[in-house]
Write a protein that holds these residues in place. Sequence first.
Motif, PDB file in Angstrom:
ATOM      1  N   SER A 150     -29.207   2.253 -39.714  1.00  0.00           N
ATOM      2  CA  SER A 150     -27.724   3.211 -40.772  1.00  0.00           C
ATOM      3  C   SER A 150     -28.030   4.387 -40.418  1.00  0.00           C
ATOM      4  O   SER A 150     -27.386   5.047 -40.497  1.00  0.00           O
ATOM      5  CB  SER A 150     -27.588   2.072 -41.343  1.00  0.00           C
ATOM      6  N   VAL A 151     -29.232   4.456 -40.525  1.00  0.00           N
ATOM      7  CA  VAL A 151     -29.339   6.399 -40.893  1.00  0.00           C
ATOM      8  C   VAL A 151     -29.386   7.066 -40.265  1.00  0.00           C
ATOM      9  O   VAL A 151     -28.502   8.066 -39.756  1.00  0.00           O
ATOM     10  CB  VAL A 151     -30.527   6.247 -42.104  1.00  0.00           C
ATOM     11  N   MET A 152     -29.981   6.821 -38.611  1.00  0.00           N
ATOM     12  CA  MET A 152     -30.156   6.970 -37.632  1.00  0.00           C
ATOM     13  C   MET A 152     -28.652   7.508 -37.226  1.00  0.00           C
ATOM     14  O   MET A 152     -28.371   8.801 -36.477  1.00  0.00           O
ATOM     15  CB  MET A 152     -31.596   6.355 -36.543  1.00  0.00           C
ATOM     16  N   PRO A 202     -37.387   5.768 -37.538  1.00  0.00           N
ATOM     17  CA  PRO A 202     -37.163   4.441 -38.617  1.00  0.00           C
ATOM     18  C   PRO A 202     -38.352   3.834 -39.028  1.00  0.00           C
ATOM     19  O   PRO A 202     -39.485   4.188 -38.475  1.00  0.00           O
ATOM     20  CB  PRO A 202     -37.326   3.736 -36.888  1.00  0.00           C
ATOM     21  N   THR A 203     -37.819   3.263 -39.709  1.00  0.00           N
ATOM     22  CA  THR A 203     -38.670   2.487 -41.782  1.00  0.00           C
ATOM     23  C   THR A 203     -37.888   1.060 -41.225  1.00  0.00           C
ATOM     24  O   THR A 203     -38.869   0.221 -41.991  1.00  0.00           O
ATOM     25  CB  THR A 203     -38.219   2.727 -42.949  1.00  0.00           C
ATOM     26  N   THR A 204     -36.928   0.822 -40.364  1.00  0.00           N
ATOM     27  CA  THR A 204     -37.226  -1.113 -38.985  1.00  0.00           C
ATOM     28  C   THR A 204     -37.881  -1.063 -38.349  1.00  0.00           C
ATOM     29  O   THR A 204     -37.807   0.077 -37.311  1.00  0.00           O
ATOM     30  CB  THR A 204     -35.680  -1.031 -39.657  1.00  0.00           C
ATOM     31  N   THR A 240     -34.417   6.026 -29.942  1.00  0.00           N
ATOM     32  CA  THR A 240     -34.529   6.315 -28.573  1.00  0.00           C
ATOM     33  C   THR A 240     -32.908   6.822 -27.784  1.00  0.00           C
ATOM     34  O   THR A 240     -32.758   7.436 -26.607  1.00  0.00           O
ATOM     35  CB  THR A 240     -35.580   5.784 -27.689  1.00  0.00           C
ATOM     36  N   THR A 241     -32.134   6.343 -28.145  1.00  0.00           N
ATOM     37  CA  THR A 241     -30.557   6.129 -27.664  1.00  0.00           C
ATOM     38  C   THR A 241     -29.967   7.400 -28.209  1.00  0.00           C
ATOM     39  O   THR A 241     -29.668   7.690 -29.020  1.00  0.00           O
ATOM     40  CB  THR A 241     -29.843   4.817 -28.326  1.00  0.00           C
ATOM     41  N   GLY A 242     -28.446   6.713 -27.118  1.00  0.00           N
ATOM     42  CA  GLY A 242     -27.662   8.471 -27.341  1.00  0.00           C
ATOM     43  C   GLY A 242     -26.447   7.412 -28.150  1.00  0.00           C
ATOM     44  O   GLY A 242     -25.049   8.058 -27.522  1.00  0.00           O
ATOM     45  N   MET A 243     -26.456   6.455 -28.888  1.00  0.00           N
ATOM     46  CA  MET A 243     -25.466   6.007 -28.819  1.00  0.00           C
ATOM     47  C   MET A 243     -25.549   6.118 -31.004  1.00  0.00           C
ATOM     48  O   MET A 243     -26.334   5.991 -31.686  1.00  0.00           O
ATOM     49  CB  MET A 243     -25.672   4.047 -28.850  1.00  0.00           C
ATOM     50  N   SER A 244     -24.308   5.899 -31.186  1.00  0.00           N
ATOM     51  CA  SER A 244     -24.125   5.723 -33.041  1.00  0.00           C
ATOM     52  C   SER A 244     -22.998   4.873 -33.635  1.00  0.00           C
ATOM     53  O   SER A 244     -21.326   4.856 -33.179  1.00  0.00           O
ATOM     54  CB  SER A 244     -23.483   7.324 -33.513  1.00  0.00           C
ATOM     55  N   ILE A 245     -23.364   4.106 -33.950  1.00  0.00           N
ATOM     56  CA  ILE A 245     -22.379   2.686 -34.329  1.00  0.00           C
ATOM     57  C   ILE A 245     -21.715   2.477 -35.667  1.00  0.00           C
ATOM     58  O   ILE A 245     -22.794   2.819 -36.579  1.00  0.00           O
ATOM     59  CB  ILE A 245     -22.759   1.258 -34.047  1.00  0.00           C
ATOM     60  N   PRO A 251     -25.363  -8.231 -41.865  1.00  0.00           N
ATOM     61  CA  PRO A 251     -26.388  -7.160 -40.966  1.00  0.00           C
ATOM     62  C   PRO A 251     -26.108  -7.759 -39.728  1.00  0.00           C
ATOM     63  O   PRO A 251     -26.250  -9.094 -39.144  1.00  0.00           O
ATOM     64  CB  PRO A 251     -27.776  -7.674 -41.578  1.00  0.00           C
ATOM     65  N   HIS A 252     -26.749  -6.021 -38.746  1.00  0.00           N
ATOM     66  CA  HIS A 252     -26.472  -6.073 -37.650  1.00  0.00           C
ATOM     67  C   HIS A 252     -26.939  -7.397 -37.512  1.00  0.00           C
ATOM     68  O   HIS A 252     -26.687  -7.964 -36.236  1.00  0.00           O
ATOM     69  CB  HIS A 252     -26.456  -4.621 -36.535  1.00  0.00           C
ATOM     70  N   GLY A 253     -27.979  -7.409 -37.114  1.00  0.00           N
ATOM     71  CA  GLY A 253     -29.620  -8.077 -36.011  1.00  0.00           C
ATOM     72  C   GLY A 253     -28.865 -10.131 -36.765  1.00  0.00           C
ATOM     73  O   GLY A 253     -28.581 -10.631 -35.435  1.00  0.00           O
TER      74      GLY A 253
HETATM   75  N1  LIG Z   1     -27.595   3.057 -31.758  1.00  0.00           N
HETATM   76  C1  LIG Z   1     -28.191   1.767 -31.718  1.00  0.00           C
HETATM   77  O1  LIG Z   1     -28.371   1.718 -30.681  1.00  0.00           O
HETATM   78  C2  LIG Z   1     -28.133   0.990 -32.728  1.00  0.00           C
HETATM   79  C3  LIG Z   1     -28.807   0.114 -32.097  1.00  0.00           C
HETATM   80  C4  LIG Z   1     -28.980  -0.847 -32.603  1.00  0.00           C
HETATM   81  C5  LIG Z   1     -27.929  -1.477 -34.345  1.00  0.00           C
HETATM   82  N2  LIG Z   1     -27.573  -0.521 -34.937  1.00  0.00           N
HETATM   83  C6  LIG Z   1     -27.239  -0.411 -35.905  1.00  0.00           C
HETATM   84  O2  LIG Z   1     -28.062   0.200 -36.802  1.00  0.00           O
HETATM   85  C7  LIG Z   1     -27.270  -0.377 -37.817  1.00  0.00           C
HETATM   86  C8  LIG Z   1     -28.485  -1.446 -38.691  1.00  0.00           C
HETATM   87  O3  LIG Z   1     -30.409  -1.394 -38.845  1.00  0.00           O
HETATM   88  P1  LIG Z   1     -31.532  -1.860 -39.213  1.00  0.00           P
HETATM   89  O4  LIG Z   1     -31.048  -2.789 -39.068  1.00  0.00           O
HETATM   90  O5  LIG Z   1     -32.133  -0.820 -38.583  1.00  0.00           O
HETATM   91  O6  LIG Z   1     -31.443  -1.653 -40.768  1.00  0.00           O
HETATM   92  P2  LIG Z   1     -30.473  -0.654 -41.966  1.00  0.00           P
HETATM   93  O7  LIG Z   1     -30.398   0.580 -41.347  1.00  0.00           O
HETATM   94  O8  LIG Z   1     -28.961  -0.708 -42.323  1.00  0.00           O
HETATM   95  O9  LIG Z   1     -31.759  -1.190 -42.928  1.00  0.00           O
HETATM   96  C9  LIG Z   1     -31.495  -2.749 -43.509  1.00  0.00           C
HETATM   97  C10 LIG Z   1     -31.751  -2.755 -45.123  1.00  0.00           C
HETATM   98  O10 LIG Z   1     -33.458  -2.172 -45.397  1.00  0.00           O
HETATM   99  C11 LIG Z   1     -33.559  -1.605 -45.935  1.00  0.00           C
HETATM  100  N3  LIG Z   1     -35.005  -0.515 -45.373  1.00  0.00           N
HETATM  101  C12 LIG Z   1     -35.336  -0.022 -44.600  1.00  0.00           C
HETATM  102  N4  LIG Z   1     -36.317   0.996 -44.153  1.00  0.00           N
HETATM  103  C13 LIG Z   1     -37.218  -0.322 -44.956  1.00  0.00           C
HETATM  104  C14 LIG Z   1     -38.179   0.035 -45.320  1.00  0.00           C
HETATM  105  N5  LIG Z   1     -39.118   0.587 -44.894  1.00  0.00           N
HETATM  106  N6  LIG Z   1     -38.363  -0.648 -46.241  1.00  0.00           N
HETATM  107  C15 LIG Z   1     -38.229  -1.178 -47.307  1.00  0.00           C
HETATM  108  N7  LIG Z   1     -36.511  -1.180 -46.688  1.00  0.00           N
HETATM  109  C16 LIG Z   1     -36.253  -0.819 -45.923  1.00  0.00           C
HETATM  110  C17 LIG Z   1     -32.216  -0.290 -45.718  1.00  0.00           C
HETATM  111  O11 LIG Z   1     -32.451   0.592 -47.499  1.00  0.00           O
HETATM  112  C18 LIG Z   1     -31.513  -1.290 -46.426  1.00  0.00           C
HETATM  113  O12 LIG Z   1     -31.355  -1.796 -47.088  1.00  0.00           O
HETATM  114  C19 LIG Z   1     -26.402  -1.797 -38.044  1.00  0.00           C
HETATM  115  O13 LIG Z   1     -25.132  -0.504 -38.335  1.00  0.00           O
HETATM  116  C20 LIG Z   1     -26.237  -1.462 -36.413  1.00  0.00           C
HETATM  117  O14 LIG Z   1     -25.157  -1.171 -35.723  1.00  0.00           O
HETATM  118  C21 LIG Z   1     -27.745   0.943 -34.020  1.00  0.00           C
END
Ligand SMILES: NC(=O)c1ccc[n+]([C@@H]2O[C@H](COP(=O)([O-])OP(=O)(O)OC[C@H]3O[C@@H](n4cnc5c(N)ncnc54)[C@H](O)[C@@H]3O)[C@@H](O)[C@H]2O)c1
Length: 462
Positions: free
Chosen positions: A137-139, A181-183, A190-195, A351-353
Amino acid sequence: MVSRKRVFDLFRTMNVASCQCPAHSHTGNIQVLNSTPSKDYAFEIKCSTVRYGLGVTREVGLDLLNLGAKNVCVMTDPNVVSLSPMKAVLDSLTKNKVNYKVYDKVKVEPSDSSFKDAIKFAKEGDFDSFVAIGGGSVMDTCKAANLYYCDPNAEFLDYVNQPVGKGKPVKVQLKPLIAIPTTSGTGSETTGMSIFDYEEINAKTGIAHTSLRPILALIDPLHTLTVPRNVAIYSGFDIFCHALESFTAIPYTERGPVPENPALRPVYQGSNPISDVWSRFCLQALRKYFNRSVNNPDDIEARSSMHLAATMAGVGIGNAGVHLCHGLAYPIAGNVKEFVPADYGTDPIIPHGLSVTMTAPAVFRFTSVSDPDKHLEAAELLGSNISGKKQVDAGKVLADTILEYMEKMSIGNGLSSLGYTSEDIPKLVKGALPQKRLLQIAPIQQSEDDLTKLLEDSLTIY
Ligand SMILES: NC(=O)c1ccc[n+]([C@@H]2O[C@H](COP(=O)([O-])OP(=O)(O)OC[C@H]3O[C@@H](n4cnc5c(N)ncnc54)[C@H](O)[C@@H]3O)[C@@H](O)[C@H]2O)c1
Ligand SMILES: [Fe+2]
């Protein structure tokens, strides 16, 4: 007389059978290009520079100095802002005397309005670089903020994927973005996508252009130690579907047309020998570490391996693409009713996953006829015993393997567990149809009835 198609098939067979090394593989390819301008003959792999290591975030301040940064926009979400990953970033910036401003209002599962808020913040600053510290979400939010900051006169929909937006190619020079990344899930670093969720259509869409790619991804497994159980599970299933979808995507030689200019080759190109390497690596990593990383948050080996797998799957999807699970997930997430998962705050959200994995068993039963051996191989890499299994069983074998993982992680019983009924299916299909960029990457083209059936089959899954 030998038909044109027969000649093409012959050349293709020769290509596959002949040496594929760069020194010996030219002649056949040129013939194929001339014979079949409608299908592509090439793929390319693009990726951010990736630096991986425990504690590597401490280097971000020096990286910014190396870039000559004088005023950095640091983006995060309201939760991560008070956690150790953010502290590590700010400590490094302070130590290296780098000026910065923090935007900490990123919405989890961002929308067009939350993107616009972040863009407004960026436009009010005088930034020469961006740092995103958080999950997908942040990235993704930071990529969009960088883009519209650098093209301040652009309308929001100018760069959004067609048919929702105009899908304009990015020609402006973006500022350097460092993603941390923190998840362990999206691979967005690494991607050129923003969703984002486009509220007007209740479905996700995005901006896809190679310029959005961060210049550097700092992969620091220490950040995963604070990830709560459900975030670890759902983001793990995101890796799972990235790997499976890019592995089973339409082969790049079957996708067309050949772009008139190499710069116009789409971000999602179909499966290819290089993205297959990432996918295979990830499927094996999931087999070994997914359960461990969920059940023991202190298992640094498992959490580190999942973190690396997320990045690797990101390289796969960032070039090969994802298809039906993601295409169907966008309206599933966008039409959320009252589902409030633990560990994601108090707002209704899918959530996305979680949204991508719900249709995975039905999707891979459907796609297996395109390449039964690859579907069986995927099941084996995920840990299933496929000895004695026939090609005709491939879809069921892979679907059962996925269901086993889902059941172990206590994923609810299909779309009905998210509050959907059969009455919602037409609305979900309507939201999936504009996701052409993804649906075209499936190895089998689908009708509206096929999409309806996939969703119906996903209402209850066990
Ligand atoms: N751009 C791309 O290539 C791409 C690919 C897949 C998904 N997405 C998008 O990414 C988003 C989902 O991102 P996500 O699954 O990484 O989760 P997220 O960024 O939505 O975060 C999920 C939750 O985890 C918390 N969190 C994050 N890191 C943490 C940490 N280290 N410790 C404790 N809590 C933490 C956040 O505060 C939030 O509450 C969706 O919008 C999805 O569509 C983008
Ligand atoms: Fe995803």
